[in-house]
Scaffold this active site. Sequence first.
Site, mmCIF file in Angstrom:
data_model
loop_
_atom_site.group_PDB
_atom_site.id
_atom_site.type_symbol
_atom_site.label_atom_id
_atom_site.label_comp_id
_atom_site.label_asym_id
_atom_site.label_seq_id
_atom_site.Cartn_x
_atom_site.Cartn_y
_atom_site.Cartn_z
ATOM 1 N N SER A 124 -0.091 23.736 -37.618
ATOM 2 C CA SER A 124 -1.138 22.843 -37.124
ATOM 3 C C SER A 124 -1.733 22.044 -38.259
ATOM 4 C CB SER A 124 -2.221 23.706 -36.477
ATOM 5 O OG SER A 124 -3.386 22.957 -36.288
ATOM 6 N N TYR A 148 -8.154 31.301 -36.472
ATOM 7 C CA TYR A 148 -6.952 30.673 -35.907
ATOM 8 C C TYR A 148 -6.211 29.877 -36.984
ATOM 9 C CZ TYR A 148 -4.085 27.126 -33.682
ATOM 10 O OH TYR A 148 -3.041 26.291 -33.368
ATOM 11 N N LYS A 152 -2.280 30.317 -39.069
ATOM 12 C CA LYS A 152 -1.210 29.321 -39.259
ATOM 13 C C LYS A 152 -0.851 29.239 -40.746
ATOM 14 C CE LYS A 152 -0.678 28.293 -35.010
ATOM 15 N NZ LYS A 152 0.498 28.784 -34.322
HETATM 16 P P1 NAD Z 1 -0.156 27.710 -24.892
HETATM 17 O O1 NAD Z 1 -1.213 28.764 -24.880
HETATM 18 O O2 NAD Z 1 -0.076 26.796 -23.735
HETATM 19 O O3 NAD Z 1 1.284 28.385 -25.103
HETATM 20 C C1 NAD Z 1 1.472 29.557 -25.844
HETATM 21 C C2 NAD Z 1 2.355 30.472 -25.018
HETATM 22 O O4 NAD Z 1 2.588 31.667 -25.760
HETATM 23 C C3 NAD Z 1 1.734 30.892 -23.690
HETATM 24 O O5 NAD Z 1 2.667 30.698 -22.656
HETATM 25 C C4 NAD Z 1 1.428 32.389 -23.874
HETATM 26 O O6 NAD Z 1 1.535 33.096 -22.660
HETATM 27 C C5 NAD Z 1 2.475 32.789 -24.888
HETATM 28 N N1 NAD Z 1 2.138 33.936 -25.738
HETATM 29 C C6 NAD Z 1 1.023 34.139 -26.489
HETATM 30 N N2 NAD Z 1 1.124 35.285 -27.176
HETATM 31 C C7 NAD Z 1 2.340 35.836 -26.876
HETATM 32 C C8 NAD Z 1 3.035 36.987 -27.283
HETATM 33 N N3 NAD Z 1 2.507 37.857 -28.147
HETATM 34 N N4 NAD Z 1 4.257 37.210 -26.762
HETATM 35 C C9 NAD Z 1 4.829 36.358 -25.890
HETATM 36 N N5 NAD Z 1 4.224 35.246 -25.473
HETATM 37 C C10 NAD Z 1 2.981 34.970 -25.959
HETATM 38 O O7 NAD Z 1 -0.343 26.898 -26.266
HETATM 39 P P2 NAD Z 1 0.322 25.527 -26.726
HETATM 40 O O8 NAD Z 1 -0.721 24.471 -26.742
HETATM 41 O O9 NAD Z 1 1.579 25.291 -25.989
HETATM 42 O O10 NAD Z 1 0.626 25.870 -28.255
HETATM 43 C C11 NAD Z 1 1.912 26.343 -28.681
HETATM 44 C C12 NAD Z 1 1.864 26.612 -30.169
HETATM 45 O O11 NAD Z 1 1.495 25.409 -30.863
HETATM 46 C C13 NAD Z 1 0.832 27.670 -30.563
HETATM 47 O O12 NAD Z 1 1.368 28.451 -31.605
HETATM 48 C C14 NAD Z 1 -0.332 26.844 -31.063
HETATM 49 O O13 NAD Z 1 -1.104 27.558 -31.990
HETATM 50 C C15 NAD Z 1 0.397 25.667 -31.713
HETATM 51 N N6 NAD Z 1 -0.433 24.454 -31.789
HETATM 52 C C16 NAD Z 1 -1.023 23.949 -30.664
HETATM 53 C C17 NAD Z 1 -1.838 22.817 -30.748
HETATM 54 C C18 NAD Z 1 -2.512 22.258 -29.526
HETATM 55 O O14 NAD Z 1 -3.438 21.463 -29.678
HETATM 56 N N7 NAD Z 1 -2.091 22.596 -28.313
HETATM 57 C C19 NAD Z 1 -2.043 22.189 -31.996
HETATM 58 C C20 NAD Z 1 -1.409 22.721 -33.125
HETATM 59 C C21 NAD Z 1 -0.596 23.856 -33.011
HETATM 60 N N1 UFG Z 2 -14.611 16.406 -28.376
HETATM 61 C C1 UFG Z 2 -15.741 15.975 -27.686
HETATM 62 N N2 UFG Z 2 -16.041 16.580 -26.499
HETATM 63 C C2 UFG Z 2 -15.286 17.597 -25.971
HETATM 64 C C3 UFG Z 2 -14.145 18.020 -26.689
HETATM 65 C C4 UFG Z 2 -13.834 17.409 -27.899
HETATM 66 O O1 UFG Z 2 -16.441 15.070 -28.128
HETATM 67 O O2 UFG Z 2 -15.635 18.113 -24.908
HETATM 68 C C5 UFG Z 2 -14.239 15.732 -29.649
HETATM 69 C C6 UFG Z 2 -14.212 16.644 -30.867
HETATM 70 O O3 UFG Z 2 -15.495 16.728 -31.448
HETATM 71 C C7 UFG Z 2 -13.163 15.957 -31.748
HETATM 72 C C8 UFG Z 2 -12.196 15.340 -30.744
HETATM 73 O O4 UFG Z 2 -12.914 15.261 -29.504
HETATM 74 O O5 UFG Z 2 -13.770 14.915 -32.467
HETATM 75 C C9 UFG Z 2 -10.933 16.178 -30.532
HETATM 76 O O6 UFG Z 2 -11.304 17.507 -30.200
HETATM 77 P P1 UFG Z 2 -10.241 18.558 -29.619
HETATM 78 O O7 UFG Z 2 -11.012 19.806 -29.323
HETATM 79 O O8 UFG Z 2 -9.476 17.952 -28.507
HETATM 80 O O9 UFG Z 2 -9.223 18.757 -30.824
HETATM 81 P P2 UFG Z 2 -9.449 19.289 -32.310
HETATM 82 O O10 UFG Z 2 -9.014 18.183 -33.219
HETATM 83 O O11 UFG Z 2 -10.799 19.819 -32.500
HETATM 84 O O12 UFG Z 2 -8.458 20.534 -32.395
HETATM 85 C C10 UFG Z 2 -7.082 20.456 -32.013
HETATM 86 C C11 UFG Z 2 -6.595 21.809 -31.539
HETATM 87 C C12 UFG Z 2 -6.538 22.779 -32.692
HETATM 88 C C13 UFG Z 2 -5.734 22.214 -33.826
HETATM 89 C C14 UFG Z 2 -6.255 20.854 -34.208
HETATM 90 C C15 UFG Z 2 -5.326 20.233 -35.231
HETATM 91 O O13 UFG Z 2 -7.467 22.328 -30.544
HETATM 92 O O14 UFG Z 2 -5.907 23.956 -32.262
HETATM 93 O O15 UFG Z 2 -6.296 20.002 -33.072
HETATM 94 O O16 UFG Z 2 -5.769 18.995 -35.607
HETATM 95 F F1 UFG Z 2 -5.831 23.034 -34.890
#
Ligand code: NAD
Ligand code: UFG
Length: 331
Positions: A124, A148, A152
């Site tokens: 991330s 969290y 990573k």
């Molecule tokens: P998500 O929660 O939708 O998907 C994660 C999946 O992993 C889920 O289906 C959950 O059931 C499964 N899971 C969790 N723990 C498990 C375990 N121990 N064994 C088997 N399955 C398990 O999340 P996502 O948004 O699809 O994110 C996927 C990956 O990308 C994560 O590692 C997250 O940290 C990373 N990531 C997400 C974002 C974001 O904004 N969505 C940003 C940066 C990194």
């Molecule tokens: N925001 C609002 N109102 C809301 C939600 C978010 O104003 O209800 C703003 C936040 O302050 C930020 C922007 O919208 O300025 C984006 O916020 P998000 O929560 O959508 O995303 P973040 O950038 O905070 O975090 C996301 C993922 C993290 C990841 C990160 C990496 O949630 O897991 O991006 O850049 F680590």
Amino acid sequence: MNILVTGGAGYIGSHTCVALLEAGHTVIVADNLINSKAETLERVMQITGKDIIFYQIDVTQAAAVETLFAKHSLDGVIHFAGLKAVGESVDKPLAYYYNNIVSTMVLAQACQKYNVPRFVFSSSATVYGENKVPFVETMKLLPTTNPYGETKAISERILTDVVNANPQWSVALLRYFNPVGAHESGLIGEAPTGIPNNLMPYIAQVAKGKLDKLRIFGNDYPTVDGTGVRDYIHVMDLAEGHVVALARMSAGVSIYNLGTGQGTSVLELVESFVAANGIEIPYEIVARRPGDIAKCYADVTKAKKELNWSTTRNIMDMCRDAWGFEKNYKD
Ligand code: NAD
Ligand code: UFG
């Protein structure tokens, strides 16, 4: 290739399954469904007309993981499984450290034992902490403000050390910026449980009338209009980035930012959503959210140059597809 997708029923994992199947790969999903539903995998099969092999297992459990590795001759693993709620990680640090780090170690160990040559890890942009934008892969990682983010950074470190000891192994550390949107079909998308933490699903639920108004966290940041700036990336662009990384990765560790390189403010995203979908989004400005940074966007030169990959979908596409999923989604 035979690819194990951990967390394949989740948001990014399910879209990546679509991209992998469409590229001709065989997909094996391991997911314990802690934050997803098996129905999502049925929808992936409906979109692609192809089958998925599904194991409902916890990938922190070495025995279950080894059974799977013994059964399938894997060419690669994409490790999405993990817990991802930043705020929750502050309240439940042990759950986050255990799940996110042990899963990485168990899978890395299985790859070593069964000679699986490729490992792609979901990292991330949060690992850059308070570095200056645009974030570049060569930057020294700075401590993040929550468990969290630490999971990573630690997982990246573990995988790097394993490669140092086994230089023939290929690991790609993919640092995602802000994935949003949904598959163009509207059949799969982001369906957070409870009130969304993230901006796009919150806006989509306001559009649907499920939430009354958006709360914008601060308008006094040093940005274009005072609201936070992020690098939003369409989840299908991100998914396709994984397929490309898998095809091109070579021995050693490679790190890539997966983003667009463009920053968008909260107010700009709201305006784009209104323009793309013709639905007003009422909002109010409230205090900053603790832990938020002003600006986060990627330098995407490396992925462009080495992977020949860049995004093809814009902010309007992201807003249209986020709504395309949300408007038909039933809890
Ligand atoms: P998500 O929660 O939708 O998907 C994660 C999946 O992993 C889920 O289906 C959950 O059931 C499964 N899971 C969790 N723990 C498990 C375990 N121990 N064994 C088997 N399955 C398990 O999340 P996502 O948004 O699809 O994110 C996927 C990956 O990308 C994560 O590692 C997250 O940290 C990373 N990531 C997400 C974002 C974001 O904004 N969505 C940003 C940066 C990194
Ligand atoms: N925001 C609002 N109102 C809301 C939600 C978010 O104003 O209800 C703003 C936040 O302050 C930020 C922007 O919208 O300025 C984006 O916020 P998000 O929560 O959508 O995303 P973040 O950038 O905070 O975090 C996301 C993922 C993290 C990841 C990160 C990496 O949630 O897991 O991006 O850049 F680590």
